[in-house]
Design an enzyme around this catalytic site. Structure first.
Site, PDB file in Angstrom:
ATOM      1  CB  ALA A 174      -0.919  -0.022   1.289  1.00 11.11           C
ATOM      2  N   GLY A 190       2.361   4.775   0.911  1.00 11.37           N
ATOM      3  CA  GLY A 190       2.413   5.431   2.118  1.00 11.37           C
ATOM      4  C   GLY A 190       3.751   4.883   2.958  1.00 11.37           C
ATOM      5  N   GLY A 206       5.340   0.846   7.718  1.00 15.50           N
ATOM      6  CA  GLY A 206       4.844   0.514   9.053  1.00 15.50           C
ATOM      7  C   GLY A 206       5.815  -0.172   9.703  1.00 15.50           C
ATOM      8  CG  MET A 207       8.124   2.219  12.245  1.00  9.51           C
ATOM      9  SD  MET A 207       8.700   3.021  13.475  1.00  9.51           S
ATOM     10  CE  MET A 207       9.341   4.656  12.481  1.00  9.51           C
ATOM     11  CE  LYS A 229      -3.200  -1.210   9.599  1.00  7.27           C
ATOM     12  NZ  LYS A 229      -3.734   0.129  10.492  1.00  7.27           N
ATOM     13  CG  ASP A 257     -15.621  -0.846  11.473  1.00  4.13           C
ATOM     14  OD1 ASP A 257     -15.248  -1.481  12.628  1.00  4.13           O
ATOM     15  OD2 ASP A 257     -16.955  -1.265  11.132  1.00  4.13           O
TER      16      ASP A 257
END
Length: 579
Positions: free
Chosen positions: A324, A326, A329-330, A345, A380
């Site tokens: 995705a 962006g 992510g960590m 995710k 959500d």
């Protein structure tokens, strides 16, 4: 434990067990529906009493109810079937008998989902198993609905205010109206103005009243000679009386109200599918899964989301999943199908060194969001287990990342990639990317709404934690939301402090903090440093929401929450309000 002799398939004993077990599952879902309705009906009393915390507790109770009834039903099946509980022949035949038992039910799809939930838990299904599950990826659950939802209709005469007086009288509560004639006149003026030169002819409102977060809603549409518009009357409780607070007539307003950033309604609908059909006439672009979810049928919403996504995936055999957009992510690896507005995710095996949070704490935070009032600012999230996709559908770089860095929840099985556990949510545009793409005016509005998002979350007892723009997103409606939950926490658990003044030059130039800082200490004055915003964007935030950088503002919100005050966060803008 009762022991049964394994009866041959086709024997009277086998048929008897199949019929009895199928009826037991139907009865289990009937029990769930009855209990669901019992809890939902409390919405009216909670609203009349101004009991927002009770309303929230009811929403959570309904969320927990489904798994509770599934567990009870499995226990009853175990008592009936004993050593045949895991017999596939029993469940294959039960599927046929069960389908016949529910064939005439308006909400048959909800019954099918309940059956699927039971079989998936018993057989630990990875992917789908069409022999013992109901699978219909080409079916919209509302396609067969011809039964109209219960609603009331009024013909609008020369004086629209008189019509609204009748409406308010028909939807009377135990409390009196604060000013019935005034509200009727305001509603009429607003709606007539909305139609302009077109003539307002009639109005339709659902019989069922919708309740959420301290408000009640009369939901329907207003019909003119040339067009119809949504018509939602928002009611609130003021000083032991009921008042009309707002009128929503724009599709965008309704899309936000019924959106994926709010908690679920308490709406005692006799059946759900017909209500979904009606709501889609007001919101034709709203996914069916989101409507089921926002009506409180979260499990059905999850089913419809999976069904719609799988259908879309099968129609694009050459499209690949990819990382995705962006910043990386960590804590989570995030991927998406570019043509579909969802992200998946997955928890990484190990988090970045600067992240001190533990795996179970991340899961707890996602559970918190699922159960909390999201006030239009938190996405959500649905939890999925045992998803199966062809490995060929994954971009090679993404596949390698998942196998190497998410091996606790991902593995290969033949030609498939199996995902043991993941979170799925709507895809929004990361705020940092959005700010770099849009013109100055749009960027300014996004920064203003980011500040408002932080205030809305605070008033719902939530502190976002990590305030970097990459953790916020912009929805299609232009609202700023927060979607990175690993550092999210209850506001009441934080300690907001002013930065201590340095005592001397040694303190000023010290490489380390020269005063004690606890894990829950937060210094709003330091937000400027950690937000990583361009100067012009930070200036907008300071000009419009300067109090966010003051410990006193946050402390004031904490004090009000601690006193028991329910802080109001309306799900509509000032333009919709009547006063």
């Amino acid at each position: 434990m009762k022991v049964t002799v394994d009866a041959p398939r086709g024997s009277s004993r086998h048929r008897g067990l199949v019929g009895e077990a199928s009826s037991l599952v139907v009865a289990g879902f009937d029990d769930y529906n009855a209990s669901f309705s019992d809890i939902t009906r409390r919405g009216r009393r909670r609203f009349e009493q101004g009991d927002r915390s009770g309303m929230r507790s009811d929403v959570v109770a309904r969320l927990e109810l489904y798994d509770q009834i599934v567990h009870e039903t499995i226990s009853r099946l175990e008592g009936l079937l004993a050593n045949r509980l895991f017999s596939r022949s029993i469940w294959r035949d039960m599927r046929v008998v069960y389908a016949d038992l529910i064939s005439r039910k308006l909400d048959a799809e909800l019954y099918k989902t309940f059956f699927n939930t039971i079989t998936r838990r018993l057989f630990k299904t990875r992917g789908v198993d069409s022999a013992i599950e109901f699978i219909a990826f080409d079916l919209q659950p509302s396609d067969r609905i011809t039964h109209p939802v219960a609603k009331r209709t009024w013909i609008v005469g020369e004086h629209a205010a008189d019509t609204f007086m009748r409406i308010l009288e028909e939807y009377a509560f135990s409390l009196p109206w604060e000013h019935e004639q005034r509200d009727a006149a305001r509603l009429a003026d607003r709606l007539v103005a909305e139609f302009g030169e077109d003539e307002l002819v009639s109005m339709e409102l659902l019989e069922t009243v919708f309740y959420r977060e301290g408000r009640a809603y009369l939901v329907g549409r207003a019909i003119g000679r040339q067009r119809h518009v949504p018509c939602v009357i928002a009611l609130c409780r003021r000083d032991n009386a009921i008042a009309a607070d707002a009128l929503l007539t724009r599709r965008l307003q309704l899309s936000v109200l019924f959106g994926f950033t709010y908690s679920y309604f308490l709406a005692d609908l006799p059946t759900v599918a017909d209500a979904v059909v009606f709501l889609r006439t007001l919101l034709p672009d709203k996914p069916v899964d989101e409507l089921y979810s926002v009506l409180g049928r979260a499990k059905q919403g999850k089913t419809e989301r999976y069904r719609a996504f799988y259908r879309h995936l099968s129609e694009r055999p050459d499209e690949h999943f990819e990382v995705a957009e962006g910043k990386r992510g960590m804590v989570m690896a995030v991927f998406t199908l570019p043509s579909y507005p969802l992200v998946f995710k997955l928890l990484r095996d190990t988090f970045a060194p600067e992240k001190t949070i533990k795996r179970h704490q991340v899961i707890e935070r996602y559970q918190l969001v699922y159960r909390h009032d999201r006030v239009g600012r938190l996405l959500d999230v649905q939890e999925f287990k045992s998803l199966r996709f062809s490995r060929d559908r994954f971009d090679q770089a993404l596949l390698e990342e998942l196998l190497e860095e998410c091996s606790r929840v991902v593995y290969l099985e033949g030609d498939d990639l199996v995902i043991r556990h993941c979170y799925v949510e709507r895809r929004v545009r990361p705020l940092d990317l959005y700010l770099s793409e849009v013109e100055e005016g749009a960027a300014r509005q996004a920064m203003i709404d980011m500040g408002q998002a932080l205030k809305d979350l605070a008033r719902s007892n939530i502190f976002a934690g990590d305030l970097l723009p990459k953790n916020f997103g912009v929805t299609r409606s232009g609202r700023v939301v927060f979607y990175d939950y690993d550092e999210l926490t209850l506001l009441s658990d934080c300690r907001f402090r002013k930065m201590p003044k340095a005592r001397d030059d040694i303190d000023i130039y010290s490489d380390e903090t020269w005063f004690h800082v606890a894990d829950n200490d937060i210094f709003p004055e330091e937000f400027r440093r950690f937000m990583a915003l361009k100067r012009e964007n930070l200036e907008v935030l300071e000009d419009v929401h300067g109090e966010l950088f003051e410990a006193g503002w946050w402390q004031g919100i904490q004090e009000r929450i601690a006193s028991g005050e329910a802080l109001d966060v309306p799900p509509y803008g000032e333009e919709a309000r009547l006063s």
